[in-house]
Design a protein around this motif. Sequence first.
Motif, PDB file in Angstrom:
ATOM      1  N   PHE A  65       0.829  -1.209   0.000  1.00 43.26           N
ATOM      2  CA  PHE A  65       0.000   0.000   0.000  1.00 43.26           C
ATOM      3  C   PHE A  65       0.864   1.260   0.000  1.00 43.26           C
ATOM      4  N   ASP A  66       1.993   1.217   0.696  1.00 39.96           N
ATOM      5  CA  ASP A  66       2.902   2.361   0.688  1.00 39.96           C
ATOM      6  C   ASP A  66       3.459   2.587  -0.716  1.00 39.96           C
ATOM      7  N   ALA A  67       3.822   1.506  -1.409  1.00 37.83           N
ATOM      8  CA  ALA A  67       4.333   1.628  -2.775  1.00 37.83           C
ATOM      9  C   ALA A  67       3.272   2.208  -3.705  1.00 37.83           C
ATOM     10  N   LEU A  68       2.026   1.767  -3.551  1.00 42.80           N
ATOM     11  CA  LEU A  68       0.950   2.315  -4.392  1.00 42.80           C
ATOM     12  C   LEU A  68       0.709   3.788  -4.074  1.00 42.80           C
ATOM     13  N   SER A  69       0.792   4.148  -2.806  1.00 40.33           N
ATOM     14  CA  SER A  69       0.668   5.553  -2.423  1.00 40.33           C
ATOM     15  C   SER A  69       1.806   6.372  -3.019  1.00 40.33           C
ATOM     16  N   PHE A  70       3.035   5.829  -2.939  1.00 38.02           N
ATOM     17  CA  PHE A  70       4.185   6.499  -3.536  1.00 38.02           C
ATOM     18  C   PHE A  70       3.968   6.679  -5.037  1.00 38.02           C
ATOM     19  N   TYR A  71       3.461   5.637  -5.683  1.00 36.10           N
ATOM     20  CA  TYR A  71       3.180   5.714  -7.124  1.00 36.10           C
ATOM     21  C   TYR A  71       2.182   6.825  -7.436  1.00 36.10           C
ATOM     22  N   LEU A  72       1.111   6.886  -6.682  1.00 40.84           N
ATOM     23  CA  LEU A  72       0.083   7.893  -6.959  1.00 40.84           C
ATOM     24  C   LEU A  72       0.626   9.312  -6.803  1.00 40.84           C
ATOM     25  N   ASP A  73       1.611   9.478  -5.940  1.00 43.69           N
ATOM     26  CA  ASP A  73       2.256  10.787  -5.773  1.00 43.69           C
ATOM     27  C   ASP A  73       3.373  11.036  -6.785  1.00 43.69           C
ATOM     28  N   ASN A  74       3.848   9.973  -7.447  1.00 39.61           N
ATOM     29  CA  ASN A  74       5.009  10.074  -8.342  1.00 39.61           C
ATOM     30  C   ASN A  74       4.786   9.289  -9.636  1.00 39.61           C
ATOM     31  N   GLN A  75       3.588   9.409 -10.188  1.00 43.03           N
ATOM     32  CA  GLN A  75       3.223   8.599 -11.345  1.00 43.03           C
ATOM     33  C   GLN A  75       4.163   8.767 -12.524  1.00 43.03           C
ATOM     34  N   SER A  76       4.541   9.980 -12.840  1.00 46.43           N
ATOM     35  CA  SER A  76       5.366  10.183 -14.040  1.00 46.43           C
ATOM     36  C   SER A  76       6.720   9.477 -13.895  1.00 46.43           C
ATOM     37  N   GLU A  77       7.300   9.499 -12.704  1.00 46.08           N
ATOM     38  CA  GLU A  77       8.586   8.823 -12.499  1.00 46.08           C
ATOM     39  C   GLU A  77       8.452   7.318 -12.686  1.00 46.08           C
ATOM     40  N   ILE A  78       7.471   6.708 -12.027  1.00 47.44           N
ATOM     41  CA  ILE A  78       7.316   5.253 -12.096  1.00 47.44           C
ATOM     42  C   ILE A  78       6.851   4.835 -13.481  1.00 47.44           C
ATOM     43  N   ASP A  79       5.960   5.607 -14.083  1.00 48.82           N
ATOM     44  CA  ASP A  79       5.550   5.301 -15.457  1.00 48.82           C
ATOM     45  C   ASP A  79       6.748   5.373 -16.401  1.00 48.82           C
ATOM     46  N   GLY A  80       7.686   6.260 -16.105  1.00 53.75           N
ATOM     47  CA  GLY A  80       8.914   6.342 -16.894  1.00 53.75           C
ATOM     48  C   GLY A  80       9.723   5.057 -16.797  1.00 53.75           C
ATOM     49  N   TYR A  81       9.826   4.489 -15.592  1.00 55.01           N
ATOM     50  CA  TYR A  81      10.525   3.211 -15.428  1.00 55.01           C
ATOM     51  C   TYR A  81       9.790   2.099 -16.174  1.00 55.01           C
ATOM     52  N   GLU A  84       7.870   2.338 -18.803  1.00 53.60           N
ATOM     53  CA  GLU A  84       8.098   2.533 -20.236  1.00 53.60           C
ATOM     54  C   GLU A  84       9.532   2.156 -20.624  1.00 53.60           C
ATOM     55  N   TRP A  85      10.513   2.555 -19.815  1.00 55.32           N
ATOM     56  CA  TRP A  85      11.914   2.263 -20.110  1.00 55.32           C
ATOM     57  C   TRP A  85      12.121   0.757 -20.231  1.00 55.32           C
ATOM     58  N   TYR A  86      11.565  -0.009 -19.288  1.00 63.20           N
ATOM     59  CA  TYR A  86      11.723  -1.458 -19.326  1.00 63.20           C
ATOM     60  C   TYR A  86      10.926  -2.094 -20.455  1.00 63.20           C
ATOM     61  N   ARG A  87       9.755  -1.578 -20.755  1.00 64.70           N
ATOM     62  CA  ARG A  87       8.970  -2.130 -21.871  1.00 64.70           C
ATOM     63  C   ARG A  87       9.685  -1.930 -23.199  1.00 64.70           C
ATOM     64  N   ASP A  88      10.448  -0.868 -23.326  1.00 62.70           N
ATOM     65  CA  ASP A  88      11.212  -0.606 -24.546  1.00 62.70           C
ATOM     66  C   ASP A  88      12.460  -1.471 -24.645  1.00 62.70           C
ATOM     67  N   ARG A  89      12.785  -2.218 -23.613  1.00 58.89           N
ATOM     68  CA  ARG A  89      13.987  -3.054 -23.571  1.00 58.89           C
ATOM     69  C   ARG A  89      13.601  -4.468 -23.118  1.00 58.89           C
ATOM     70  N   PRO A  90      12.935  -5.226 -23.997  1.00 65.68           N
ATOM     71  CA  PRO A  90      12.430  -6.552 -23.605  1.00 65.68           C
ATOM     72  C   PRO A  90      13.445  -7.465 -22.928  1.00 65.68           C
ATOM     73  N   PRO A  91      14.713  -7.498 -23.359  1.00 65.13           N
ATOM     74  CA  PRO A  91      15.634  -8.414 -22.659  1.00 65.13           C
ATOM     75  C   PRO A  91      15.837  -8.060 -21.179  1.00 65.13           C
ATOM     76  N   LEU A  92      15.638  -6.797 -20.827  1.00 64.06           N
ATOM     77  CA  LEU A  92      15.802  -6.371 -19.436  1.00 64.06           C
ATOM     78  C   LEU A  92      14.499  -6.414 -18.646  1.00 64.06           C
ATOM     79  N   ASN A  93      13.388  -6.546 -19.348  1.00 68.14           N
ATOM     80  CA  ASN A  93      12.072  -6.485 -18.718  1.00 68.14           C
ATOM     81  C   ASN A  93      11.650  -7.865 -18.224  1.00 68.14           C
TER      82      ASN A  93
END
Length: 108
Positions: free
Chosen positions: A59-75, A77-86
Amino acid sequence: MSQTISRYVVRDVETLLKEPTIIGTQVTVRDIVELWQSGVAPEEISAELFDLVSAAPVFDALSFYLDNQSEIDGYIEWYRDRPPLNVPAKLRLNPLRDEVNQAIEAAR
């Protein structure tokens, strides 16, 4: 060196590209968010992650996400663009992963 950024979330400059993780684990906020976005209820995420985290850090992680969506969404997206690392969390965090890999190598 790590920086605590909420009760259970930490940013370690030496691990996972400074990606926010749950203290004392390699479970990332991204792991939790991706499970949640795929339809797993927050109460069920702990079991999906081999009980490496309890409900409070989830729940803390989800709360952190809701306050920092653009940062986590960036991660995400970054991993989705790099399938071998995802590597999915269920595979990357599986406590039997090393044993399975050793058995596969021995069988080759």
